[in-house]
Scaffold this active site. Structure first.
Site, PDB file in Angstrom:
ATOM      1  N   ASP A 155     -12.949   8.175  -0.740  1.00  0.00           N
ATOM      2  CA  ASP A 155     -12.686   7.484  -1.993  1.00  0.00           C
ATOM      3  C   ASP A 155     -13.886   7.287  -2.911  1.00  0.00           C
ATOM      4  OD1 ASP A 155     -10.312   7.356  -0.654  1.00  0.00           O
ATOM      5  OD2 ASP A 155     -10.046   5.211  -0.857  1.00  0.00           O
TER       6      ASP A 155
ATOM      7  N   GLU B  61     -12.238   1.104  11.594  1.00  0.00           N
ATOM      8  CA  GLU B  61     -12.015   2.027  10.487  1.00  0.00           C
ATOM      9  C   GLU B  61     -13.204   2.966  10.311  1.00  0.00           C
ATOM     10  OE1 GLU B  61     -10.827   1.731   5.721  1.00  0.00           O
ATOM     11  OE2 GLU B  61     -11.367  -0.077   6.854  1.00  0.00           O
TER      12      GLU B  61
END
Length: 451
Positions: free
Chosen positions: A188, A421
Site C-alpha cells: 500500500d 501481520e
C-alpha cells in the site's frame, strides 16, 4: 497496539520460541477463528471483510488444513467478479457495519451488475495470485476428481480476470498492466509510489469528512501518514467518479503506475493457468506465450541496470522510481527470467540492503536508505507473503540452499513473534494485527515443505 489486537492464541513470551507443533496449532486456531461463513477475514480487528490477494495466500495454507475451505474462499471471491473480469480488492460483508471499516461500500458505490453473484465490493483490484493458489490447492488435494471440478469452475473466471488486466489496464500500450491506486499493488504505502503520489494534490479536509478506522485499532505511527491517506482517498474517489471505466485514464486519472511485482505475478498467473489448462483439457500454449511476453516487456521496461533490480514506472512521466523496494525483487518468481537479470536480483537480495541469507527475512524496503522506517507498514517491515513469493522464486531457479535459509528465517520470526501481520526488520518482533490469516496460512505451507 490496542486491546483489539490481542491474539486469539497466546503469543510467546519475550525470548520464547514456539516449537513447530505449537506454531502449527496457533496457525490453525487463527485460521479457524477468522473463518466467516464462506471466506476467511485477514484480521478480525483491522480487516473484517474478504481481501482479494489475502484470499489466495490463505487458500494455499488452508489446503493443508481445510481444503474444502480453500476452495470456498476462492469461490466466494470470484462470485463477486465484475462483468468486465475484474476481481475486486475487497468483498464487503453485509453484516459488518459501515462504521467499522473505512472506506466501506457506501464510499465505493460500486455499480450493480446482473452477472455478479457476490455482494458489495470495491472497484479496484489486487495482484492476480489466485491462479497460483488454485494450482497449489489442487496439487495438495487427495481427491483429485473433486479438485478438478473446482478448477473447471475457476478456470474461465481466472482467464477473464487476466484478460481484464491485459486489455483494460494496458494504459501505456506497452504490454504491462497499470495500477490505478497504490492499494492495487498490495504494497500500500511502499516508497515505490512516492514520486507518482507527489503529483496528487493533498486535501487533508478529506480526513474530516472521511474518518480513518485503521488508526483507531492500530498504532498510528505504524500506518500510512495522513498526507498519504488523503491522497489515497482522492485517487479512489477519482476512479469511482469516472465510473470505474478504464478508457481514457491517461487523460483524467491522477495515479497510473506499472508495478514490477504486480506484472511479475500477472505472468506467473499465466504459467499457473497453463498448468490448470493441462489438468482440465484446455489449451495451455496461449498462457505460456503470454507469460513469456510479459516477462520480456517487464525486463525491457522496468529493469534498471544501474541498481540491478526492477522499479515502478510512472506512466505519466515515463520515469522509473529510484526507491529500492522488495517489489523490485519479486520478478525472481519467473522461471523464464533471463540469467543475467536473475543473477543481478540475487546480488541485490544478498546485499546489505535486503540481507538474503541472514537470520531475518527480507525487509520491504532498502534497510540502508535514509528514509527506511522499520515500523511503518510497507516502508521497512518484513512481510511473510512477499518473502514466501521470493522463496518460491529461489526454488524455481534451483537456489535450494538460499531457499532453505529464507524458509528458516520466515518460520523463525513467526515462531518467536506469532502470526502477526508483519515484523520488525531489526528485532524480528511481531507488529500490526496479531492474529493475521496469511501469516498463519503461509506458516502451514512452509512447515509442510521439505527443509
Amino acid at each position: 497496539m490496542s486491546a483489539t489486537d490481542t491474539p486469539l492464541a497466546p503469543a510467546p513470551e519475550a525470548g520464547a520460541v514456539m516449537s513447530e507443533e505449537e506454531l502449527r496449532r496457533q496457525a490453525v486456531e487463527v485460521l479457524d477463528a477468522n473463518w466467516e461463513r464462506d471466506h476467511t477475514v485477514p484480521s478480525r480487528a483491522l480487516y473484517p471483510h474478504q481481501w482479494s490477494w489475502d484470499a489466495a495466500f490463505i487458500a494455499v495454507g488452508l489446503a493443508h488444513h481445510r481444503p474444502e475451505r480453500a476452495w470456498r474462499d476462492l469461490r466466494s471471491l470470484f462470485a463477486a467478479q465484475w462483468y468486465d473480469g475484474r476481481v475486486p480488492h475487497i468483498v464487503f460483508d453485509p453484516d459488518v457495519s459501515e462504521r467499522d471499516y473505512f472506506p466501506g461500500p457506501a464510499f465505493w458505490d460500486a455499480p450493480a451488475s446482473p452477472g455478479r453473484l457476490g455482494g458489495l465490493t470495491t472497484g479496484i483490484v489486487q495482484p492476480p495470485v489466485h491462479a497460483v493458489a488454485a494450482r497449489d490447492v489442487y496439487l495438495r488435494c487427495l481427491d483429485r476428481d473433486a479438485a478438478r471440478h473446482e478448477l473447471e469452475w475457476l478456470y474461465p473466471r481466472l482467464v477473464k480476470q487476466q484478460t481484464y488486466l491485459f486489455e483494460g489496464r494496458d494504459v501505456a500500450g506497452d504490454g504491462l498492466a497499470s495500477i490505478v491506486h497504490p492499494w492495487e499493488s498490495g504494497l500500500d504505502n511502499s516508497p515505490a509510489w512516492d514520486n507518482a503520489l507527489a503529483a496528487v494534490p493533498v486535501d487533508l479536509s478529506l480526513l474530516r469528512s472521511h474518518r480513518r478506522q485503521d488508526t483507531q485499532v492500530s498504532v498510528h505511527s505504524h500506518r500510512p501518514t495522513d498526507t498519504d491517506y488523503a491522497r489515497y482517498i482522492a485517487i479512489a474517489a477519482a476512479y469511482r467518479d469516472g465510473g470505474y471505466l478504464d478508457e481514457g485514464l491517461l487523460e483524467r486519472h491522477p495515479f497510473l503506475v506499472e508495478c514490477p511485482s504486480f506484472n511479475a505475478l500477472l505472468a506467473l498467473a499465466e504459467l499457473a493457468l497453463a498448468g490448470i489448462a493441462e489438468v482440465i483439457g484446455a489449451d495451455a500454449a496461449p498462457h505460456r506465450d503470454r507469460a513469456e511476453h510479459i516477462t520480456k516487456v517487464l525486463v525491457d521496461r522496468l529493469f534498471n541496470p544501474s541498481t540491478g533490480m526492477f522499479h515502478a514506472r510512472d506512466v505519466r512521466t515515463g520515469q522509473l522510481s529510484t526507491a529500492r523496494c522488495v517489489s523490485g525483487l519479486i520478478p525472481l518468481v519467473l522461471p523464464g527470467l533471463p540469467e543475467a537479470h536473475r543473477s543481478s536480483l540475487l546480488e541485490v537480495a544478498r546485499s546489505e540492503a535486503f540481507g538474503l541469507g541472514g537470520e531475518l527475512p527480507l525487509p520491504s524496503y532498502d534497510r540502508t536508505a535514509p528514509d527506511f522506517d522499520r515500523l511503518r507498514y510497507w516502508r521497512g517491515p518484513v512481510w511473510i507473503n512477499v518473502n514466501w513469493l521470493l522463496w518460491q522464486g529461489l526454488r524455481a531457479h534451483g537456489h535450494e540452499h538460499e531457499a532453505a535459509a529464507l524458509r528458516a528465517a520466515m518460520l523463525g520470526v513467526i515462531r518467536r513473534g506469532g502470526c502477526h501481520e508483519y515484523f520488525d526488520p531489526v528485532t524480528g518482533h511481531g507488529i500490526g494485527a496479531a492474529a493475521f490469516s496469511w501469516t498463519a496460512a503461509l506458516a502451514l505451507d512452509l512447515m509442510a515443505a521439505t527443509p
